[in-house]
Scaffold this active site. Structure first.
Site, PDB file in Angstrom:
ATOM      1  CG  HIS A   1      -1.831  -1.166   1.295  1.00 14.07           C
ATOM      2  ND1 HIS A   1      -1.503  -2.290   2.026  1.00 14.07           N
ATOM      3  CD2 HIS A   1      -3.034  -1.432   0.715  1.00 14.07           C
ATOM      4  CE1 HIS A   1      -2.468  -3.204   1.905  1.00 14.07           C
ATOM      5  NE2 HIS A   1      -3.408  -2.711   1.117  1.00 14.07           N
TER       6      HIS A   1
ATOM      7  CG  ASP B   1      33.511 -32.767  15.354  1.00 13.26           C
ATOM      8  OD1 ASP B   1      34.580 -33.384  15.272  1.00 13.26           O
ATOM      9  OD2 ASP B   1      32.398 -33.329  15.321  1.00 13.26           O
TER      10      ASP B   1
ATOM     11  CG  HIS C   1      34.725 -33.095  11.482  1.00 11.80           C
ATOM     12  ND1 HIS C   1      35.162 -32.021  12.242  1.00 11.80           N
ATOM     13  CD2 HIS C   1      34.427 -32.571  10.259  1.00 11.80           C
ATOM     14  CE1 HIS C   1      35.105 -30.920  11.506  1.00 11.80           C
ATOM     15  NE2 HIS C   1      34.671 -31.222  10.313  1.00 11.80           N
TER      16      HIS C   1
ATOM     17  CG  HIS D   1      37.226 -32.048   6.256  1.00 10.45           C
ATOM     18  ND1 HIS D   1      36.187 -31.773   5.410  1.00 10.45           N
ATOM     19  CD2 HIS D   1      36.875 -31.513   7.457  1.00 10.45           C
ATOM     20  CE1 HIS D   1      35.244 -31.110   6.072  1.00 10.45           C
ATOM     21  NE2 HIS D   1      35.640 -30.934   7.316  1.00 10.45           N
TER      22      HIS D   1
ATOM     23  CG  ASP E   1      32.124 -30.218   7.069  1.00  9.12           C
ATOM     24  OD1 ASP E   1      32.466 -31.199   7.749  1.00  9.12           O
ATOM     25  OD2 ASP E   1      32.853 -29.233   6.889  1.00  9.12           O
TER      26      ASP E   1
END
Lengths: 491, 175
Positions: free
Chosen positions: A145, A246, A249, A254, A402
């Site tokens: 509007h 982490d 991991h 990786h 990931d």
């Protein structure tokens, strides 16, 4: 306040909590079916979801709608959430879009240099008033509007104000919903809760750590945009916990990317048995769940060919040692994986900076910026940006590993039997505690889960707390589970 | 950069189209080393810029390779990406995902350099992963293509992705 007063207040809070539990069970018996979803939510038993002593979490925290709704109210509605960086809205009228939980907000630089943030939803019928990612604007006009809001969110003009509203509209009360804004050394955060503690109190001991990089050798750090954006089917806590702590991991998830990349991190690929894991670095966690893992002497590892960056770090470390002391000089030269609770994560040294915006329990939008030292030459900044995105952007050689884990951790915990199980975060559980050189709780190895435990300790606390007052009264007790540890006393 | 008046002949267009179809076949059959050595020039700039949603009146310049980009790779980076796939340790691609390229609207133009052609085409990519995951991406592909004795090689590739927020786990695939 005297000790007596403190005892009285904590007694009252305890009594309130106990009775609240009783009311809940009564409501549960008599009112199930009539209660709205909002009221039903109060029945979540947070203590069952996070077991601090045994360091486990209920699997359903990654997908349950009721838990998610309570997170929206109690975490995203009350925490300091990252909005943008000073460097991304330098001039009067510069604005960016951001999100706080599922609420879309506009963040805008004012004439006087201050920053305002307000919800991107028209006070008339709720339409979004801005659809651009960023820009420079003195006003935001709603498409529906034509209501016009100024750069501070105030309602400044309404079509047919006199002819059809007959000047009855209370414009002063119809500005866009304001958000509290505070910043820490260039990082701008917003908070929806007027009763929340200040940003600096919220960051707490994390300020001491963050100064290592945000002050550094003088200029600190800035963000380069625009952000990469992508949607990932996962719960927001999966990447948040991954970044907070982490280190584990890295060598497995990786493995391929690290092998190809070469440089000092290649030693981690494949979890070799001959690595001195306990000497590689440490983990840290603090009062409000913020934490990080640090890998010693690894600050530029993801940039093996960038000699200018390595030279800059070598040249500036002395200044950091002088101004901030040796423990922080070592952190300055370390690689960090960090999460500022709840959903702002970064890798210092890899230079990626990410926000995990929740969109329901099983979906997030990832926003990725590049974090660089302000004092670097622009060409070095650009080469850092290219490599940071090459590794941790939407097509990143490490990031791509990931995404699959994040979304599978969410989806596979959904099964009816699976969801009743528990997740484990016990690595390094007896090898952490207060350390003479650092604030917070310090874990012995960067491959450990100290900062997971710290993240979920605060997650449980804020999820359970009716308001910030109930959190503040725990300020002296938050580290109770680590009180008995003398791990660092003879090191 | 493209001179619209210099469209190639039907013969050359046919040759170039066949090159793109062959490239798609290589990529969707995981012949990535062959793709890199046969179809990518060692001078390659492989670039996928980030285009923000901006208001029409916004006068800021278009992104350049100095700005943030999803891909901003030279040959050695593409080689690293390809070799990463073949380490046997990229768990997300084991079992392999399926990818299919639909190349259309191929337009080819002569440039001022003989044997170098400016190309633009649309590419629709469909990826199927695991049991039920389906992702689709729509791209504009703009190439500088060099004709050599060993066939066409891409010297510069600009990939414009139409989605502002990518609806996929990653964009780690080649095109």
């Amino acid at each position: 306040m005297s000790d007596k007063d403190v005892a009285f207040i904590s007694g009252a809070v305890r009594m309130y909590r106990e009775r609240r539990g009783w009311y809940r069970s009564v409501c549960n018996v008599f009112m199930v079916g009539e209660k709205s979803r909002m009221e039903m939510r109060v029945m979540i038993n947070v203590k069952e979801l996070v077991d601090l002593e045994n360091a486990t979490q209920a699997k359903k925290i990654f997908w349950d709608q009721d838990i998610y709704d309570q997170e929206q109210e109690r975490i995203f509605g009350r925490s300091w959430l990252f909005l943008t960086h000073d460097s991304l809205i330098p001039k009067n009228g510069d604005f960016v879009m951001s999100r706080m939980g599922e609420d879309k907000v506009i963040v805008s630089r004012q004439k006087d240099g201050s920053v305002e943030a307000f919800i991107n939803s028209c006070s008339h019928r709720g339409n979004q008033v801005c659809h651009a990612d960023s820009g420079n604007a003195k006003a935001f006009t709603c498409n529906y509007h034509g209501w016009v809001f100024g750069q501070n969110g105030d309602l400044v003009d309404v079509p047919l104000d006199t002819l059809c509203y007959h000047d009855n509209l209370k414009k002063a009360e119809l500005g866009l919903r304001k958000v509290r804004v505070e910043s820490y050394k260039g990082l701008i955060f917003g908070n929806m809760d007027p009763d929340a503690i200040s940003l600096e109190e919220y960051l707490g001991d994390m300020c001491w750590f963050l100064d290592t990089i945000l002050v550094g050798a003088g200029g600190g750090m800035e963000l380069m945009g625009p952000p990469l954006r992508s949607v990932l089917d996962c719960n927001w806590k999966v990447p948040a916990e991954n970044f907070v702590g982490d280190g584990y991991h890295v060598g497995w998830t990786h493995a391929a990317a690290l092998q190809i990349l070469g440089g000092p991190l290649a030693g981690l690929a494949g979890n070799r048995a001959d690595m001195p894991y306990d000497d590689l670095g440490k983990q840290f966690t603090t009062r409000h769940g913020h934490g990080f893992g640090a890998i010693n002497d690894a600050v530029t590892s993801i940039h093996p060919e960038n000699e200018e960056y390595a030279d800059f770090m070598a040249e500036t470390r002395g200044v950091v040692a002088e101004n901030l002391g040796t423990p922080r000089e070592e952190l300055y030269m370390s690689h960090w994986n960090c999460t500022i609770f709840p959903n702002c994560s970064f890798l210092y040294g890899t230079n990626t900076f990410k926000i995990w915006h929740p969109i329901g329990p099983g979906k997030i939008e990832v926003w990725t910026y590049t974090l660089v030292h302000k004092d670097l030459d622009i060409d070095v900044k650009r080469s850092i940006q290219r490599q940071a995105i090459r590794t941790f952007g939407t097509a990143g050689t490490l990031e791509s590993d990931d995404g699959e884990n994040m979304s599978t951790c969410t989806d596979s915990n959904r099964g009816f039997v699976t969801r009743k199980g528990r997740m484990n975060s016990t690595m390094g559980i007896n090898r952490e505690g207060r350390h003479p050189d650092f604030p917070g709780i310090v874990g012995a190895s960067f491959i450990g889960e100290t900062s997971y435990r710290g993240f979920y300790r605060f997650w449980a606390e804020i999820m359970d707390a009716p308001d910030w007052e109930a959190i503040k009264v725990q300020n002296d007790n938050w580290d109770e589970i680590w009180r008995g540890s003398e791990f660092w006393s003879d090191k | 950069m493209i001179d619209e008046s210099r469209r190639v002949s039907m013969d050359i267009h046919y040759e170039i189209s066949q090159h793109y179809f062959k490239e798609a076949t290589y990529l969707q059959n995981w012949k990535l080393r062959e793709w890199l050595s046969e179809m990518v020039d060692e001078e390659i700039l492989y670039w996928m810029p980030i285009e923000e949603n901006r208001l029409v009146k916004d006068r800021r310049p278009e992104p350049t390779p100095d700005d943030a980009a999803v891909y901003n790779d030279r040959y050695k980076h593409l080689k690293q990406r390809v070799e990463q796939i073949y380490t046997g340790q990229v768990w997300v691609e084991d079992p392999r995902s399926k990818i299919r390229y639909y190349v259309s609207n191929i337009e080819a133009f002569h440039t001022d350099v003989e044997n170098e052609f400016a190309i633009r085409c649309n590419v629709l990519v469909l990826r199927h992963r695991r049991d039920t995951q389906i992702y689709q991406h729509s791209f504009l592909k703009e190439d500088l293509l060099r004709k050599t004795k060993a066939g066409f090689k891409v010297v510069r590739r600009k990939l414009t992705i139409d989605a502002r927020s990518v609806q996929d786990k990653n964009l780690f695939f080649f095109m």
